[in-house]
Design an enzyme around this catalytic site. Structure first.
Site, PDB file in Angstrom:
ATOM      1  N   SER B  11       0.829  -1.202   0.000  1.00  0.00           N
ATOM      2  CA  SER B  11       0.000   0.000   0.000  1.00  0.00           C
ATOM      3  C   SER B  11       0.863   1.253   0.000  1.00  0.00           C
ATOM      4  O   SER B  11       1.986   1.241   0.492  1.00  0.00           O
ATOM      5  CB  SER B  11      -0.904   0.019   1.238  1.00  0.00           C
ATOM      6  OG  SER B  11      -1.582   1.255   1.331  1.00  0.00           O
ATOM      7  N   HIS B  12       0.303   2.330  -0.525  1.00  0.00           N
ATOM      8  CA  HIS B  12       0.968   3.621  -0.419  1.00  0.00           C
ATOM      9  C   HIS B  12       1.111   4.067   1.025  1.00  0.00           C
ATOM     10  O   HIS B  12       1.985   4.845   1.361  1.00  0.00           O
ATOM     11  CB  HIS B  12       0.156   4.698  -1.156  1.00  0.00           C
ATOM     12  CG  HIS B  12       0.263   4.630  -2.636  1.00  0.00           C
ATOM     13  ND1 HIS B  12      -0.273   3.606  -3.372  1.00  0.00           N
ATOM     14  CD2 HIS B  12       0.877   5.457  -3.512  1.00  0.00           C
ATOM     15  CE1 HIS B  12      -0.003   3.815  -4.647  1.00  0.00           C
ATOM     16  NE2 HIS B  12       0.685   4.920  -4.770  1.00  0.00           N
ATOM     17  N   SER B  13       0.198   3.565   1.855  1.00  0.00           N
ATOM     18  CA  SER B  13       0.139   4.054   3.231  1.00  0.00           C
ATOM     19  C   SER B  13       0.533   2.958   4.219  1.00  0.00           C
ATOM     20  O   SER B  13      -0.100   1.897   4.256  1.00  0.00           O
ATOM     21  CB  SER B  13      -1.294   4.514   3.531  1.00  0.00           C
ATOM     22  OG  SER B  13      -1.523   4.503   4.921  1.00  0.00           O
ATOM     23  N   GLY B  46       3.841   6.356  -0.293  1.00  0.00           N
ATOM     24  CA  GLY B  46       4.575   6.026  -1.509  1.00  0.00           C
ATOM     25  C   GLY B  46       4.765   4.533  -1.614  1.00  0.00           C
ATOM     26  O   GLY B  46       4.037   3.759  -0.991  1.00  0.00           O
ATOM     27  N   LEU B  71      -3.079   0.280  -5.352  1.00  0.00           N
ATOM     28  CA  LEU B  71      -3.349   0.895  -6.655  1.00  0.00           C
ATOM     29  C   LEU B  71      -2.115   1.652  -7.139  1.00  0.00           C
ATOM     30  O   LEU B  71      -1.168   1.867  -6.373  1.00  0.00           O
ATOM     31  CB  LEU B  71      -4.585   1.827  -6.609  1.00  0.00           C
ATOM     32  CG  LEU B  71      -4.482   3.196  -5.933  1.00  0.00           C
ATOM     33  CD1 LEU B  71      -5.798   3.957  -6.132  1.00  0.00           C
ATOM     34  CD2 LEU B  71      -4.197   3.109  -4.458  1.00  0.00           C
TER      35      LEU B  71
END
Lengths: 86, 130
Positions: B11-13, B46, B71
């Protein structure tokens, strides 16, 4: 010849994520196919998302239906998981 | 239970990945190895090639690993990594992040094989909430 077995459960809690997960894990211990029936909806006990989508809530009655060589044991084990997992 | 398929949440987070892992533990129990690659190398939002690589190594049990990206660059970075280091036991799966992870973790907890866990995650596209 496949045997079929049904038992009903009055849900002590909503059929939410944790009990649904327990149903899948319990049903997988048996060779019989297990379905949960709630009203007009039926969900295969191998699919946690389908079980959640039944939208069965506390106090409602669901039917556990097992078909296969160990159907009575499978139905009873899944019913027990539903009765005891909050 | 001897060895289940492992899951990697990309995940980005970092918070999103860690929160989803908490949810999976609750639904599927502790039998399944779920590792996270959240955020960039500095802990910000990121994607990190190295974090994904390490998370895959950590999740590996011999039964296989399913990699679920959220995503965008999570998908692209994971895809690039697996193209550079192809391994038939590590599969990048196109599935809704939360629903796919829940479905995959629960099936993995039953001792299902890699193909079955991949199928469960992909079938999540068809699961209606209402």
């Amino acid at each position: 010849m496949p045997e079929s077995s049904e038992t009903t459960v009055v849900l002590p809690a909503h059929l939410h994520a944790r009990p649904a997960g327990q149903v899948v894990v319990t049903a997988a211990k048996f060779t019989s196919a297990v379905e949960i029936v709630y009203g007009a909806k039926t969900a295969n006990a191998r699919g946690v998302l389908a079980l959640l989508a039944l939208g069965a809530t506390a106090g409602e009655t669901v039917t556990v239906r097992a078909t296969g060589p160990d159907a009575p044991q499978a139905a009873e084990a899944v019913a027990t998981a539903l009765r005891t997992t909050a | 239970m001897s060895g289940t398929v492992g899951l990697v949440l990309v995940s980005h987070s970092p918070d999103l990945a860690a929160g989803l892992r908490d949810l999976l533990r609750q639904v599927a129990g502790d039998a399944v190895a779920v590792t996270v690659a959240g955020g960039d190398d500095d802990g910000g939002l990121g994607t990190s090639y190295e974090l994904i690589r390490d998370a895959i190594a950590e999740a590996g049990s011999g039964e296989g690993v399913v990699v679920l990206p959220d995503l965008g660059s999570s998908v692209l970075t994971a895809k690039a990594l697996l193209e550079q280091h192809p391994d038939p036991k590590v599969r990048l799966v196109d599935a809704p992040f939360v629903e796919g992870a829940v479905a995959a973790a629960v099936i993995a907890a039953t001792g299902a094989d890699l193909d079955a866990v991949v199928d469960a995650a992909e079938e999540a596209w068809h699961a209606r909430k209402l």
